[in-house]
Enzyme design. Structure first.
Site, short mmCIF file in Angstrom:
data_model
loop_
_atom_site.label_atom_id
_atom_site.label_comp_id
_atom_site.label_asym_id
_atom_site.label_seq_id
_atom_site.Cartn_x
_atom_site.Cartn_y
_atom_site.Cartn_z
N ALA A 166 0.79 -1.24 0.00
CA ALA A 166 0.00 0.00 0.00
C ALA A 166 0.82 1.28 0.00
CB ALA A 166 -0.90 0.01 1.24
N TYR A 206 9.91 -8.73 -21.44
CA TYR A 206 8.90 -8.75 -20.38
C TYR A 206 7.91 -9.92 -20.51
CZ TYR A 206 6.11 -7.24 -16.49
OH TYR A 206 5.48 -7.23 -15.28
N VAL A 259 6.61 4.72 -14.20
CA VAL A 259 7.79 4.81 -13.35
C VAL A 259 7.38 4.50 -11.91
CG1 VAL A 259 9.68 6.28 -12.56
CG2 VAL A 259 8.69 6.64 -14.83
P1 NAI Z 1 6.03 -0.42 -5.93
O1 NAI Z 1 7.44 -0.80 -5.72
O2 NAI Z 1 5.69 1.01 -6.10
O3 NAI Z 1 5.16 -0.97 -4.69
C1 NAI Z 1 5.42 -2.20 -4.10
C2 NAI Z 1 4.76 -2.28 -2.74
O4 NAI Z 1 5.01 -3.58 -2.19
C3 NAI Z 1 5.30 -1.28 -1.72
O5 NAI Z 1 4.22 -0.83 -0.94
C4 NAI Z 1 6.24 -2.13 -0.86
O6 NAI Z 1 6.41 -1.65 0.47
C5 NAI Z 1 5.47 -3.44 -0.87
N1 NAI Z 1 6.28 -4.60 -0.52
C6 NAI Z 1 7.34 -5.12 -1.17
N2 NAI Z 1 7.80 -6.22 -0.53
C7 NAI Z 1 7.00 -6.40 0.55
C8 NAI Z 1 6.96 -7.35 1.61
N3 NAI Z 1 7.82 -8.36 1.69
N4 NAI Z 1 6.02 -7.19 2.56
C9 NAI Z 1 5.14 -6.16 2.53
N5 NAI Z 1 5.12 -5.25 1.54
C10 NAI Z 1 6.04 -5.36 0.57
O7 NAI Z 1 5.51 -1.32 -7.14
P2 NAI Z 1 4.38 -1.16 -8.26
O8 NAI Z 1 5.03 -0.79 -9.53
O9 NAI Z 1 3.23 -0.37 -7.78
O10 NAI Z 1 3.93 -2.68 -8.45
C11 NAI Z 1 2.74 -3.21 -7.95
C12 NAI Z 1 2.20 -4.24 -8.93
O11 NAI Z 1 1.86 -3.58 -10.14
C13 NAI Z 1 3.21 -5.32 -9.29
O12 NAI Z 1 2.54 -6.55 -9.41
C14 NAI Z 1 3.71 -4.85 -10.65
O13 NAI Z 1 4.20 -5.92 -11.42
C15 NAI Z 1 2.45 -4.29 -11.23
N6 NAI Z 1 2.61 -3.41 -12.39
C16 NAI Z 1 3.53 -2.40 -12.41
C17 NAI Z 1 3.69 -1.63 -13.55
C18 NAI Z 1 4.69 -0.52 -13.61
O14 NAI Z 1 4.95 -0.03 -14.70
N7 NAI Z 1 5.23 -0.08 -12.52
C19 NAI Z 1 2.85 -1.85 -14.75
C20 NAI Z 1 1.85 -2.86 -14.58
C21 NAI Z 1 1.78 -3.63 -13.45
#
Ligand code: NAI
Ligand code: NA
Length: 403
Positions: A49, A237, A276
């Site tokens: 979150a 990817y 990003v």
């Molecule tokens: P992000 O890095 O911004 O957020 C990740 C979250 O997971 C953070 O809140 C972090 O604290 C939490 N987290 C990580 N390891 C943890 C653990 N062991 N315990 C508790 N919390 C943990 O990542 P983002 O980009 O928002 O990714 C979220 C999803 O969206 C992923 O499945 C990603 O593959 C997907 N996604 C991302 C895209 C992008 O371009 N960034 C595009 C489409 C999908």
């Protein structure tokens, strides 16, 4: 102390707490003037979150029309002698402050979401703070490691191809340069480990655990986020290790959908746009595509950030008046396609033309490097309007802030 940005490669080693506060406020402002979410969930659990799509999902639900109370789980670092801590730490704090001002409940649980104690803490918090049930579980974890509960050893995800190695330019945000890099072919073990870390297994475990604890409300739904992208990026990817993990997540959604049908619920995967985030800057050879994409989508007026994507998902696609599965628009694989504007053929045509001409010498002009870097800095609270970056901030004043 005056807090300055510190970047190593593609990792930010500092963050500005009040810049993070401003970034959270900007997202809140956006959803408050956007088309509101109707018939949205009122009690929401967000796993992951504190940043990216998870934080945006939480903000959209609390401030974008649903008026939801939320529990957010994340893995973040607070301030200490070693440094100010991580951006997500402050995003949690300032989100909670804003939510409470608006009369909403916002509980933050900081710990390893893969662990049993955190699952237990979440169940207790649902009972204590949300009246015993949730209507929506957002699964938005992104990480490179997951502990194997049986051995305590770590599974590590890798970003590699599953076919031929790919050579492509990769960004260095520290030096503002593109350098040629080879993305190697993964071994079977590396593929399996990446699926363990970023696939659907832990999502399914969470739903199972919450179901056994009796905290899933009648009609409870769940959503996780995926990426597919255009064919030019398939080798790194969609057909790479991360794509395998996502494929596993897509299959998991179908399994969970069948399970949740027993309580009138549903499970979906939303396929999102390339953005990003702390996680996405690590994908080698992917940046030229993103730089070209941002340029084209901004010119066309269809560019979105995490918050725009999530508000559009929840105000337009996800909720329907009566909770009917057939009313959620999906593709034939039952995926909600929030990447529709990215994959628009005209956009992709222009992106290809730019990419064909892009080089280490001209990428800052041909692509939207300024916009990309600005987004990266903003993730860590830097470069936001309305923040006094010369302010002298004491560590003590940060330590008293509690998640
Ligand atoms: P992000 O890095 O911004 O957020 C990740 C979250 O997971 C953070 O809140 C972090 O604290 C939490 N987290 C990580 N390891 C943890 C653990 N062991 N315990 C508790 N919390 C943990 O990542 P983002 O980009 O928002 O990714 C979220 C999803 O969206 C992923 O499945 C990603 O593959 C997907 N996604 C991302 C895209 C992008 O371009 N960034 C595009 C489409 C999908
Ligand atoms: Na997230």
């Amino acid at each position: 102390m005056i807090i300055e940005p510190v970047i190593k490669g593609v990792v930010a080693r500092s963050c500005h707490p009040y810049g993070c506060q401003q970034a959270v406020r900007k997202q809140i402002d956006y959803v408050q003037q956007a088309k509101p979410i109707e018939h949205g969930a009122k009690r929401v659990l967000v796993l992951g979150a504190s940043s990216g799509f998870g934080l945006a999902s939480r903000i959209a639900h609390t401030f974008g029309g649903a008026e939801a109370d939320t529990i957010g789980v994340s893995f973040e670092r607070g301030p200490s002698e070693k440094g100010v801590g991580s951006a997500g730490w402050y995003n949690n704090i300032f989100f909670r402050q804003e939510a409470e001002k608006a009369g909403r409940i916002a509980t933050n649980i900081v710990g390893d979401a893969f662990s049993q104690p955190v699952r237990q803490q979440v169940i207790e918090a649902i009972n204590k703070d949300l009246g015993g049930q949730v209507d929506l579980v957002v699964y938005s974890l992104a990480t490179g490691v997951r502990p194997n509960p049986e051995t305590g050893e770590m599974w590590h995800s890798v970003i590699k191809t599953t076919g031929q190695p790919v050579v492509g330019p990769t960004l260095n945000l520290e030096t503002d340069s593109l350098a040629e890099m080879t993305v190697e072919k993964a071994t079977e073990q590396e593929i399996a480990d990446t699926v363990k870390v970023m696939g659907g297994e832990d999502w399914a475990d969470w739903i199972q655990c919450l179901s056994e604890a009796g905290v899933l409300a009648q009609g409870c739904r769940t959503v996780a986020y995926s990426y597919i992208g255009p064919e030019v990026t398939y080798p790194i990817y969609h057909h790479g290790t991360l794509g395998r993990a996502k494929e596993h997540m897509h299959t998991t959604a179908d399994t969970l959908n069948t399970q949740l049908a027993a309580i009138g619920g549903q499970a979906h995967v939303a396929v999102c746009k390339a953005l990003v985030t702390k996680a996405s800057v690590f994908i080698p050879a992917f940046t030229p595509y993103m730089l070209a994409l941002f340029k084209v989508m901004k010119q066309k007026g269809t560019h979105e950030g995490c918050i725009e994507q999530m508000q559009r998902l929840f105000n337009g696609r996800f909720y329907t008046l009566i909770n009917h599965p057939q009313d959620v628009p999906t593709d034939e694989q039952r995926l909600i396609r929030m990447d529709d504007w990215e994959l628009d053929p005209e956009v992709q045509q222009q992106v290809s033309e730019i990419m064909a001409r892009m080089s280490a010498e001209n990428f800052t002009e041909l692509g939207d490097y300024a916009g990309y870097k600005q987004d990266f800095m903003a993730l860590n609270g830097f470069g936001l309007a309305g923040v006094d970056y010369q302010q002298d901030i004491s560590l003590d004043s940060l330590i008293v802030l509690q998640p």
